[in-house]
Design a protein around this motif. Structure first.
Motif, mmCIF file in Angstrom:
data_model
loop_
_atom_site.group_PDB
_atom_site.id
_atom_site.type_symbol
_atom_site.label_atom_id
_atom_site.label_comp_id
_atom_site.label_asym_id
_atom_site.label_seq_id
_atom_site.Cartn_x
_atom_site.Cartn_y
_atom_site.Cartn_z
ATOM 1 N N SER A 131 0.902 -1.289 -0.095
ATOM 2 C CA SER A 131 0.147 0.124 0.012
ATOM 3 C C SER A 131 0.908 1.202 0.022
ATOM 4 C CB SER A 131 -0.838 -0.038 1.334
ATOM 5 O OG SER A 131 -0.212 0.077 2.404
ATOM 6 N N LYS A 132 2.051 1.179 0.615
ATOM 7 C CA LYS A 132 2.967 2.377 0.725
ATOM 8 C C LYS A 132 3.704 2.611 -0.546
ATOM 9 C CE LYS A 132 3.553 4.646 3.950
ATOM 10 N NZ LYS A 132 3.048 5.968 4.325
ATOM 11 N N LEU A 133 4.130 1.505 -1.011
ATOM 12 C CA LEU A 133 5.055 1.528 -2.257
ATOM 13 C C LEU A 133 4.640 1.054 -3.432
ATOM 14 C CD1 LEU A 133 8.303 0.200 -0.181
ATOM 15 C CD2 LEU A 133 7.777 2.430 -0.554
ATOM 16 N N GLY A 134 3.459 0.427 -3.519
ATOM 17 C CA GLY A 134 3.128 0.148 -4.949
ATOM 18 C C GLY A 134 3.332 -1.371 -5.081
ATOM 19 N N ASN A 135 2.747 -1.684 -6.352
ATOM 20 C CA ASN A 135 3.036 -3.177 -6.676
ATOM 21 C C ASN A 135 4.167 -3.459 -7.216
ATOM 22 O OD1 ASN A 135 0.415 -4.038 -5.672
ATOM 23 N ND2 ASN A 135 -0.273 -3.102 -7.678
ATOM 24 N N ASP A 136 4.982 -2.532 -7.572
ATOM 25 C CA ASP A 136 6.512 -2.813 -8.523
ATOM 26 C C ASP A 136 7.607 -2.315 -7.895
ATOM 27 O OD1 ASP A 136 4.623 -3.685 -10.811
ATOM 28 O OD2 ASP A 136 4.496 -1.341 -11.259
ATOM 29 N N HIS A 137 7.464 -1.984 -6.418
ATOM 30 C CA HIS A 137 8.737 -1.747 -6.104
ATOM 31 C C HIS A 137 9.650 -2.885 -5.604
ATOM 32 C CE1 HIS A 137 11.411 0.078 -2.797
ATOM 33 N NE2 HIS A 137 10.974 1.341 -3.321
ATOM 34 N N TYR A 138 10.963 -2.788 -5.693
ATOM 35 C CA TYR A 138 11.931 -4.183 -5.331
ATOM 36 C C TYR A 138 11.564 -4.599 -4.030
ATOM 37 C CZ TYR A 138 15.145 -1.155 -2.762
ATOM 38 O OH TYR A 138 16.014 -0.425 -1.964
ATOM 39 N N LEU A 139 11.336 -3.937 -3.062
ATOM 40 C CA LEU A 139 11.080 -4.414 -1.705
ATOM 41 C C LEU A 139 9.747 -5.213 -1.479
ATOM 42 C CD1 LEU A 139 11.914 -1.225 0.394
ATOM 43 C CD2 LEU A 139 13.493 -3.106 0.167
ATOM 44 N N VAL A 140 8.947 -4.807 -2.262
ATOM 45 C CA VAL A 140 7.727 -5.741 -2.595
ATOM 46 C C VAL A 140 8.112 -7.052 -3.138
ATOM 47 C CG1 VAL A 140 5.445 -6.114 -3.529
ATOM 48 C CG2 VAL A 140 6.279 -3.622 -2.815
ATOM 49 N N ALA A 141 9.072 -7.001 -4.128
ATOM 50 C CA ALA A 141 9.544 -8.318 -4.727
ATOM 51 C C ALA A 141 10.172 -9.126 -3.410
ATOM 52 C CB ALA A 141 10.444 -8.219 -5.803
ATOM 53 N N GLU A 142 11.012 -8.377 -2.704
ATOM 54 C CA GLU A 142 11.834 -9.047 -1.614
ATOM 55 C C GLU A 142 10.905 -9.690 -0.756
ATOM 56 O OE1 GLU A 142 14.720 -6.708 0.455
ATOM 57 O OE2 GLU A 142 15.980 -6.400 -1.442
ATOM 58 N N GLY A 143 9.849 -9.078 -0.277
ATOM 59 C CA GLY A 143 8.710 -9.567 0.626
ATOM 60 C C GLY A 143 8.075 -10.820 -0.509
ATOM 61 N N LEU A 144 7.744 -10.971 -1.427
ATOM 62 C CA LEU A 144 7.256 -11.990 -2.205
ATOM 63 C C LEU A 144 8.413 -13.162 -2.168
ATOM 64 C CD1 LEU A 144 5.619 -10.489 -5.566
ATOM 65 C CD2 LEU A 144 4.493 -11.672 -3.377
ATOM 66 N N LEU A 145 9.464 -12.989 -2.362
ATOM 67 C CA LEU A 145 10.695 -13.819 -2.078
ATOM 68 C C LEU A 145 10.596 -14.816 -0.710
ATOM 69 C CD1 LEU A 145 13.283 -15.437 -3.203
ATOM 70 C CD2 LEU A 145 14.534 -13.326 -2.472
ATOM 71 N N ILE A 146 10.421 -13.789 0.189
ATOM 72 C CA ILE A 146 10.146 -14.230 1.459
ATOM 73 C C ILE A 146 9.012 -15.346 1.613
ATOM 74 C CG2 ILE A 146 9.939 -14.043 4.183
ATOM 75 C CD1 ILE A 146 11.388 -11.322 3.543
ATOM 76 N N PHE A 147 7.863 -14.926 0.947
ATOM 77 C CA PHE A 147 6.666 -15.748 1.233
ATOM 78 C C PHE A 147 6.812 -16.865 0.470
ATOM 79 C CE2 PHE A 147 1.840 -15.410 0.523
ATOM 80 C CZ PHE A 147 1.400 -16.354 1.847
ATOM 81 N N GLY A 148 7.494 -16.829 -0.887
ATOM 82 C CA GLY A 148 7.548 -18.038 -1.498
ATOM 83 C C GLY A 148 8.555 -18.892 -0.740
ATOM 84 N N SER A 149 9.511 -18.686 -0.235
ATOM 85 C CA SER A 149 10.320 -19.446 0.548
ATOM 86 C C SER A 149 9.386 -20.118 1.639
ATOM 87 C CB SER A 149 11.332 -18.898 1.086
ATOM 88 O OG SER A 149 12.308 -18.165 0.058
ATOM 89 N N LEU A 150 8.657 -19.566 2.302
ATOM 90 C CA LEU A 150 7.766 -19.989 3.448
ATOM 91 C C LEU A 150 6.710 -20.950 2.886
ATOM 92 C CD1 LEU A 150 6.584 -20.118 6.427
ATOM 93 C CD2 LEU A 150 4.944 -18.047 5.487
ATOM 94 N N CYS A 151 6.314 -20.738 1.822
ATOM 95 C CA CYS A 151 5.458 -21.735 0.963
ATOM 96 C C CYS A 151 6.133 -23.082 0.564
ATOM 97 C CB CYS A 151 4.526 -21.176 -0.213
ATOM 98 S SG CYS A 151 3.353 -19.849 0.404
ATOM 99 N N SER A 152 7.204 -22.750 0.074
ATOM 100 C CA SER A 152 7.884 -23.956 -0.420
ATOM 101 C C SER A 152 8.474 -24.728 0.762
ATOM 102 C CB SER A 152 9.498 -23.307 -1.060
ATOM 103 O OG SER A 152 10.165 -24.537 -1.473
ATOM 104 N N LEU A 153 8.891 -24.256 1.954
ATOM 105 C CA LEU A 153 9.091 -25.110 3.088
ATOM 106 C C LEU A 153 8.115 -25.642 3.781
ATOM 107 C CD1 LEU A 153 12.009 -22.990 4.279
ATOM 108 C CD2 LEU A 153 12.214 -24.870 3.391
ATOM 109 N N THR A 154 6.784 -25.066 3.412
ATOM 110 C CA THR A 154 5.652 -25.721 4.115
ATOM 111 C C THR A 154 4.757 -26.763 3.267
ATOM 112 O OG1 THR A 154 4.380 -23.703 3.585
ATOM 113 C CG2 THR A 154 5.241 -23.775 5.956
#
Length: 699
Positions: free
Chosen positions: A593-616
C-alpha cells in the motif's frame, strides 16, 4: 589472505598509536625540563638543553645514526628544529622591544616577578643574556620538536600520522582529526589576532558564511571569532541581528563537525536572544527571516539526532512563522525570506522521509528547488543540494533512472562549484555509490564508496557519524559481493564510530545509524546462515527504531514493516512458520500500500513468502510467487542482478523438495553461472551466500 592483511593493518595502527603516546610523554618531559632551564638561565640555556636531548635521546629513538656509524641521510627532524631555533633567535635579536610584554608574562607564568628597579630587564643584549629570548614559551618549543618528530617519522616510510593529515580541534572540542581547513583550532592555526572593526559585522558575517559554504571551516571560525570575541582595541559591534547571525553560523559549524552539545547550547541561546530582541517596525521582516532560519537549522540539528518528538514541535513553529510574511509584498528582503522558506521546506521533507512519506517529501523538495532557482539561478550549490535530495527520494521510490539522472547532475554541479574533498561532494559520491549498489553494479559502486569514505575522513574527521555511514555502506557492499567475513571488519569499525557518538543508554540510543548498523549485522548473519543471531539483531533494531518513532506517533512506517519482514525471513529458516506467516501477511500489505506493486522491496517480500510456502509444502503457490518475484526484480534491475541468483536458488529449492531433481540441478547451474558472471568466480552451492537451504546445525 584478506584477514591476514587486515590484521597486519590493525597492528600497524596500534603501533602508530603507541608511538603517539610515547611522543606525547616526551613532549611533557620536554616542557618540564625546559621550564626549569628558563627559570634558571633563560632561553639560551633551554635551547642548549634541547640540543642535548635531541642528541642523546631523540636521535636514538628515531633511528638516527651514531657518530661512529656509517653516514646515513640527514634526518629532517633535526633540520626542522635547528631552523626553528635559528629563526626564533634572529627574530628576537632584530626586534627586542616587540617581545617585552610577552617576556613579562612568561616571567609571571614561572613565578618570577620582574624587579621594579630594573629598567632594562628582558631586553636583548649582544651576548644573549639569560632571559633574552623568553618570548618563546616552553610549549611552543616542545610542540615544535614534537611536530618535527612526526614530520620526520612520516618521511621515513611510516604511514602518515593523524596530525600530518589533519589538525586537531581546540582544547575541549569534541571532534577528532578534523582536516586542515575544516575546523582548525584557532589557538593552533592562527597567528596573533589583530583588532577588528565591529561596524562591519554584517560584511564579516557574509564572509564567514561564504567560507563555511565552500568548506573553509577553519577560516569561517576565525572570522566569527573576530566578531564574537574581539581583541583589545577592537570596535565592538552593536548590531544585534549580526551578532545573532554569527552565533547561529557558529552553531551550524559545531553541528557540521558533530559537536552536538556545543551546537545545542548555541541554538538555544540564539532562540532566547531573539525573543528579547527589539527592532524598529520597518526591520521586523529581518528578525522574522533570521528567526525562521535559526528554527529550521535547530530542527535539522534535532533531526540529525533523531529526536523526532522535538522535531515536530520546532517544525510546527517554523511552518507557522513562514506564513506570517508574504514575500510578494515585501519591498526589501523578499529573496532572503524566500530562501528561508526553501530551507524550511527542505527540513520538512527530510522529516517526512524519516517518517516514510516519500510522495509528500518529493513535493516539498520540488517546492524548495523552485524557490532556490527563482532566487539563486540554475547553477548555485543550493540548487545542487535540492537535486541531490530529489535523487534520494527517487532512489527510495525505486525510480532508478530518475535517481541516476538527478544524483549525477547534482554531483557534476558540486564538483564544478566546490574544491576537492568538500563534504557535499563526498555526500554525492556516497549517494551515487548506494544507488549503484542497489542496482547491482558492485564493481562501479566500490570505488565511489571508498572515495566518499576517504573524503569524509579528511574533511570532517575520523570519528564523524558520516564516516560511520560510509563504513556501513562499504560493509554492506562487501556482504553482497559474497565476502561476509570481510564485512565483519567494516561493521566493527562502523560500530566503534557510531556508538561513540550515540552510546547505549543515551538520548540518541535509537539513532537511525544505530538501527542501520544492527540491520546490517543481521543481514550479514543471514548470509552466514546464523539465523538465530540474525533474528536477535533484527529484534534489537526494531526496539531501537520504536524508541524514536513509536507506533503511536507514526502508525504505519515503511521501515518498521521492512524490519518485520526481515524478522520473518529469519523465522522461516528457523522453522517458526506460523509466526513468520502472520508477520508477512500484516507487513506485506502495508509495504504494497505504501510503495506500490512494482517496488523492489515488494519483490523481496514475495521472495520471503515464496520460501515460506516452499518449506511448508505449498509448492504450486511458491512457484507462482517466486516467478512473479523474478519478473519484478527483472523489471527493476534487469536479469543479471545479484538478487536474481538468490531467486534462482529459491526456485531450485522449490523444485528439489517435491522431487524434481533434474529441474533443480538445471536451475542451480544457472544460478552458479550467473554468480560467476557477476563476481568472476564460481561458488559452491553449499557456501553461497544466496543459498536458500537451511544449515543443518540450526534446522
Amino acid at each position: 589472505l584478506l584477514i591476514a592483511i587486515e590484521r597486519n593493518r590493525k597492528r600497524k595502527v596500534a603501533k602508530k598509536l603507541k608511538d603517539e603516546l610515547k611522543l606525547e610523554k616526551k613532549r611533557a618531559e620536554m616542557e618540564k625540563e625546559l621550564s626549569v632551564k628558563i627559570k634558571q638561565g633563560g632561553l639560551l640555556n633551554a635551547l642548549k638543553t634541547l640540543n642535548t636531548m635531541q642528541s642523546q635521546e631523540l636521535e636514538g629513538k628515531l633511528g638516527v645514526s651514531d657518530p661512529g656509524a656509517e653516514p646515513e641521510p640527514v634526518n629532517p627532524i633535526l633540520d626542522y628544529i635547528h631552523k626553528f631555533q635559528e629563526d626564533s633567535i634572529a627574530e628576537a635579536k632584530q626586534s627586542p622591544d616587540r617581545f617585552q610584554v610577552q617576556f613579562e608574562e612568561n616571567q609571571k607564568e614561572f613565578g618570577e616577578e620582574p624587579p621594579a628597579d630594573d629598567p632594562g630587564h628582558g631586553l636583548v643584549d649582544a651576548e644573549g643574556a639569560p632571559g633574552a629570548f623568553d618570548h618563546l614559551s616552553t610549549r611552543e618549543l616542545a610542540d615544535a620538536a614534537l611536530a618535527g618528530m612526526r614530520a620526520g617519522r612520516s618521511t621515513l616510510g611510516d604511514e602518515p600520522s593523524l596530525e600530518s593529515m589533519s589538525a586537531m580541534g581546540a582544547p575541549g572540542d569534541e571532534h577528532d582529526g578534523v582536516a586542515v581547513g575544516s575546523g582548525v583550532a584557532l589557538a593552533r592555526s592562527r597567528g596573533p589576532r589583530r583588532p577588528s572593526d565591529g561596524s562591519n559585522a554584517k560584511v564579516l558575517l557574509q564572509q564567514a558564511q561564504d567560507k563555511y559554504d565552500y568548506g573553509d571551516y577553519g577560516e569561517a571560525r576565525e572570522i566569527l571569532e573576530d566578531v564574537l570575541n574581539p581583541v583589545e582595541d577592537s570596535v565592538k559591534t552593536t548590531d544585534g541581528l549580526a551578532l545573532l547571525g554569527c552565533y547561529a553560523l557558529l552553531a551550524e559549524w559545531h553541528r557540521a563537525l558533530a559537536q552536538y552539545e556545543d551546537a545545542e547550547s548555541l541554538y538555544v541561546k540564539c532562540l532566547n536572544d531573539l525573543e528579547n530582541l527589539v527592532l524598529p517596525t520597518e526591520d521586523t521582516y529581518l528578525k522574522t527571516t533570521l528567526h525562521l532560519r535559526i528554527l529550521v537549522s535547530y530542527t535539522d540539528f534535532l533531526r540529525n539526532l533523531c529526536l523526532y518528538d522535538d522535531v515536530d514541535h520546532t517544525l510546527y513553529k517554523a511552518e507557522k512563522m513562514s506564513n506570517t510574511l508574504n514575500a510578494a509584498t515585501l519591498k526589501e528582503g523578499a529573496n532572503g525570506f524566500r530562501l528561508a522558506v526553501a530551507e524550511c521546506r527542505t527540513s520538512q521533507a527530510a522529516y517526512l522521509i524519516a517518517k516514510g512519506d516519500y510522495d509528500e517529501a518529493e513535493r516539498l523538495h520540488r517546492e524548495a528547488l523552485d524557490l532556490r532557482r527563482l532566487v539563486l539561478g540554475l547553477d548555485h550549490f543550493k540548487v545542487a543540494s535540492s537535486l541531490s535530495h530529489l535523487g534520494h527520494v527517487a532512489l527510495l521510490k525505486s525510480d532508478f533512472r530518475k535517481a541516476a539522472r538527478l544524483i549525477g547532475e547534482s554531483l557534476a554541479m558540486r564538483e564544478a562549484i566546490f574544491p576537492n574533498n568538500h563534504p557535499a561532494i563526498a555526500a554525492s559520491l556516497y549517494l551515487k555509490g548506494r544507488l549503484l549498489h542497489t542496482m547491482g553494479q558492485h564493481k562501479e559502486a566500490g570505488p565511489l564508496l571508498a572515495k566518499s569514505l576517504q573524503m569524509r575522513r579528511l574533511s570532517v574527521g575520523q570519528r564523524h557519524p558520516a564516516v560511520g555511514a560510509s563504513l556501513l555502506a562499504v560493509a554492506e557492499l562487501s556482504r553482497d559481493m559474497g565476502l561476509p567475513l570481510k564485512a565483519i571488519d567494516s561493521y566493527s569499525d562502523a560500530k566503534s564510530v557510531i556508538q561513540r557518538r550515540f552510546p547505549d543508554g543515551g538520548r540518541c540510543h535509537g539513532h537511525k545509524l544505530v538501527v542501520e548498523m544492527l540491520v546490517g549485522l543481521g543481514n550479514n548473519s543471514m548470509s552466514m546462515h546464523r539465523y538465530a543471531q540474525a533474528l536477535k539483531y533484527y529484534d534489537e533494531a526494531n526496539t531501537r527504531h520504536e524508541a524514536h518513532l513509536p507506533e503511536k506517533s507514526v502508525p504505519v512506517h515503511i521501515y518498521r514493516e521492512i524490519l518485520h519482514l526481515k524478522r520473518a525471513k529469519a523465522m522461516v529458516y528457523m522453522d517458526r512458520f506460523d509466526a513468520a506467516r502472520e508477520i508477512i501477511s500484516a507487513s506485506g500489505q502495508v509495504v504494497v500500500s505504501k510503495l506500490g506493486n512494482d517496488h523492489y522491496l515488494v519483490a523481496e517480500g514475495l521472495l520471503i513468502f515464496g520460501s515460506l510456502c516452499s518449506l511448508t509444502g505449498k509448492y504450486a503457490q511458491a512457484h507462482l510467487l517466486l516467478a512473479r518475484c523474478r519478473e519484478m526484480f527483472a523489471a527493476n534491475f534487469g536479469e543479471e542482478h545479484p538478487v536474481q541468483v538468490e531467486v534462482m536458488y529459491a526456485i531450485a529449492e522449490n523444485q528439489r523438495l517435491p522431487g524434481y531433481f533434474e529441474d533443480a540441478v538445471n536451475e542451480e547451474g544457472k544460478a552458479m553461472a550467473l554468480g560467476a558472471t557477476i563476481f568472476g568466480h564460481k561458488q559452491p552451492i553449499e557456501h553461497s551466500p544466496w543459498r536458500r537451504g537451511r544449515s543443518l546445525s540450526e534446522t
